[in-house]
Design an enzyme around this catalytic site. Structure first.
Site, PDB file in Angstrom:
ATOM      1  N   ASP A  52       0.974  -1.251   0.076  1.00 43.05           N
ATOM      2  CA  ASP A  52       0.039  -0.192   0.147  1.00 43.05           C
ATOM      3  C   ASP A  52       0.874   1.357  -0.038  1.00 43.05           C
ATOM      4  O   ASP A  52       2.011   1.367   0.449  1.00 43.05           O
ATOM      5  CB  ASP A  52      -0.951   0.069   1.429  1.00 43.05           C
ATOM      6  CG  ASP A  52      -1.956  -1.009   1.104  1.00 43.05           C
ATOM      7  OD1 ASP A  52      -2.158  -1.859   0.228  1.00 43.05           O
ATOM      8  OD2 ASP A  52      -3.014  -0.846   1.835  1.00 43.05           O
ATOM      9  N   HIS A 199       3.547  -2.362   3.165  1.00 44.21           N
ATOM     10  CA  HIS A 199       3.593  -1.117   2.586  1.00 44.21           C
ATOM     11  C   HIS A 199       4.783  -0.784   1.694  1.00 44.21           C
ATOM     12  O   HIS A 199       5.962  -1.419   2.337  1.00 44.21           O
ATOM     13  CB  HIS A 199       3.391  -0.165   3.652  1.00 44.21           C
ATOM     14  CG  HIS A 199       2.163  -0.024   4.341  1.00 44.21           C
ATOM     15  ND1 HIS A 199       1.877  -1.012   5.427  1.00 44.21           N
ATOM     16  CD2 HIS A 199       1.083   0.859   4.227  1.00 44.21           C
ATOM     17  CE1 HIS A 199       0.535  -0.792   5.677  1.00 44.21           C
ATOM     18  NE2 HIS A 199       0.272   0.242   5.193  1.00 44.21           N
TER      19      HIS A 199
END
Length: 288
Positions: A52, A199
């Site tokens: 992400d 992430h």
């Protein structure tokens, strides 16, 4: 004679019904349902890796290098603002055959937004991702709400052709923990068909990169594979992002192409070998 005539008429009626039935039946594809996805497409000992908040010029290239080295495909949940700022990285994600996910324009909490506001944000984000990729038809199958603040967003995303994508593994790489802590959490949380949240943007991601540098080979050595997340609705045709293979194009080791609804990675230099048949040249990385 009368009985034979009736029998013949009945046979003609049955034949007509049998002929008409296939045309009348036949399932039709439907769009996403608005349900939230929590698992991989396939069953068995597989995981879906998702990243992400990128693309990030500091970390996304290193994550992509690792995934290419280990012959793994993942899902990248992109911010529209980051896609607009770093189109070269969006093009690289797409060229490597990874799935693309809409993660809103700038990571806002959507739970209390109106459907109209959500739709405007998601539409702008999709437009930015496709513009960065240089492909107005780029398939964007997934949407992920920041902080899992779903609100009206799953239904809005479905109306835009995207499935709402959640997660079931969270190593908490957002809390400042070191790689050893992330490795321990990934080991403890992994189970078949899980979707892992991590992430490649939004902060210092060295621990994330170091953790997956350890865990991906460890999982592969233990018989685990990697898949994309499930989608709702369907059935859908293949949604390939990697460029289509063409005979006479030159490819070097690590290049990825799509062919017949699957993604392949070249093991070394090649120009003519068809990925579907030249298994000694191309590694099959799975369906789009």
């Amino acid at each position: 004679m009368r009985l034979r005539t009736r029998a013949l008429a009945l046979l003609l009626v049955l034949a007509a019904v049998g002929t008409a039935t296939p045309a009348a039946a036949g399932p039709t594809a439907s769009g996403p349902t608005g349900d939230i996805v929590y698992a991989t497409r396939g069953a068995g000992r597989v995981l879906a890796l998702t990243f992400d908040d990128g693309p990030s010029p500091d970390w996304t290239p290193q994550v992509l290098d690792l995934l290419r080295q280990r012959r793994v495909r993942a899902t990248f949940c992109l911010l529209g603002s980051q896609a607009q700022a770093h189109p070269d990285l969006v093009r690289r994600i797409v060229a490597d055959g990874h799935a693309v996910c809409n993660h809103t324009w700038k990571h806002d909490y959507l739970a209390d937004w109106t459907p109209e506001a959500v739709r405007a944000d998601l539409s702008a984000t999709n437009a930015a991702i496709r513009a960065a990729a240089g492909n107005p038809d780029l398939p964007i199958r997934y949407f992920r709400a920041p902080y899992a603040g779903w609100g009206a967003s799953p239904q809005v995303a479905a109306g835009l052709g995207m499935s709402a994508l959640a997660w079931t593994m969270d190593p908490q790489d957002w809390d400042g923990s070191g790689a050893d802590a992330l490795i321990g959490r990934l080991r403890a949380q992994a189970y078949p068909t899980a979707v892992a949240l991590s992430h490649d943007g939004g902060g210092w991601r060295r621990p994330t990169l170091d953790a997956y540098t350890v865990m991906i080979p460890e999982w592969q050595g233990g018989g685990w594979g990697f898949d994309l997340p499930a989608v709702t609705g369907g059935p859908y045709p293949p949604a390939c992002t990697a460029p289509a293979w063409r005979a006479h194009d030159t490819h070097v080791g690590g290049d990825r192409v799509s062919r017949g609804g699957r993604v392949y990675q070249a093991n070394w230099w090649t120009t003519l070998e068809d990925p579907r048949t030249a298994w000694w040249v191309w590694s099959d990385l799975g369906a789009c």
